[in-house]
Design an enzyme around this catalytic site. Sequence first.
Site, short mmCIF file in Angstrom:
data_model
loop_
_atom_site.label_atom_id
_atom_site.label_comp_id
_atom_site.label_asym_id
_atom_site.label_seq_id
_atom_site.Cartn_x
_atom_site.Cartn_y
_atom_site.Cartn_z
CB CYS A 1 39.88 -59.46 -9.72
SG CYS A 1 38.80 -59.75 -8.20
CG ASP B 1 42.38 -67.78 -5.13
OD1 ASP B 1 43.46 -68.13 -5.10
OD2 ASP B 1 40.80 -67.89 -5.07
#
Length: 257
Positions: free
Chosen positions: A138, A161
């Site tokens: 990520c 997130d």
Amino acid sequence: MWDTDFEVRPHWLDVTPAHTIKKFGMVNRYDLSREFPMMTLRRTAWKSATDELLWIWQKKSNRIQDLNSHIWDSWADENGTIGKAYGYQLGVKHQYSEGLFDQVDRVLYDLKHNPTSRRILTNIYNHHDLHEMGLYPCAYSMTFNVSGHRLNAILNQRSQDMLTANNWNVCQYALLLMMISQISGYEAGDLVHVVADAHIYDRHVDFVEEMVKNKPYLAPKVSLNPNIHDFYDFTVKDVIVEDYQYHAFEHKIPVAI
């Protein structure tokens, strides 16, 4: 923008699709010479975040048993690793004209010997190895840049997130910038965080709406043990956090996988 019109890969433990509302292209800038960007709307588990950072950047490990938390358990394989991801990629050595370096040691070398270089960066999004990773990276790239007496950095992230991981990552890479600045003889400057897909999962929306009603406290004071002069000597105990006030947050946050 919601992605409910699409089929999505992430899902909840009950196998329900995990949909998101997202913003494309989020860019935040944090001046570490002014304050440390630790969230006060709820508590950030900064010790566990630091431990994961050191697992990736110091140990260069992909073995979950080398980590003191269980945040990677869902992505581990039968051998207890996350495959050729994160720390594994930073530890792979590459040949340069100056010698053999892994990505972390190359950054440390250049900050000492080539501080004006515009090539001081790491990148762990290795397409050749993606099929052997438990999770595609990520946060995948850090670019370091010396400006006068300040060391600045850009953290590039493909996906975020926002509830569970945003401040976790911000604190991690702010600490990394502070650590590398200290051992390289610079003042920690700006951390620029670039996120391509900043999203909130459907089951997190109510939590976020509740959390943002709180009034933020002043940022805590965060410093490092000044006696550390080698990046590989830092431990979680060398991070000093003072006056950290935060709002209570009693919810157990579900994690999409």
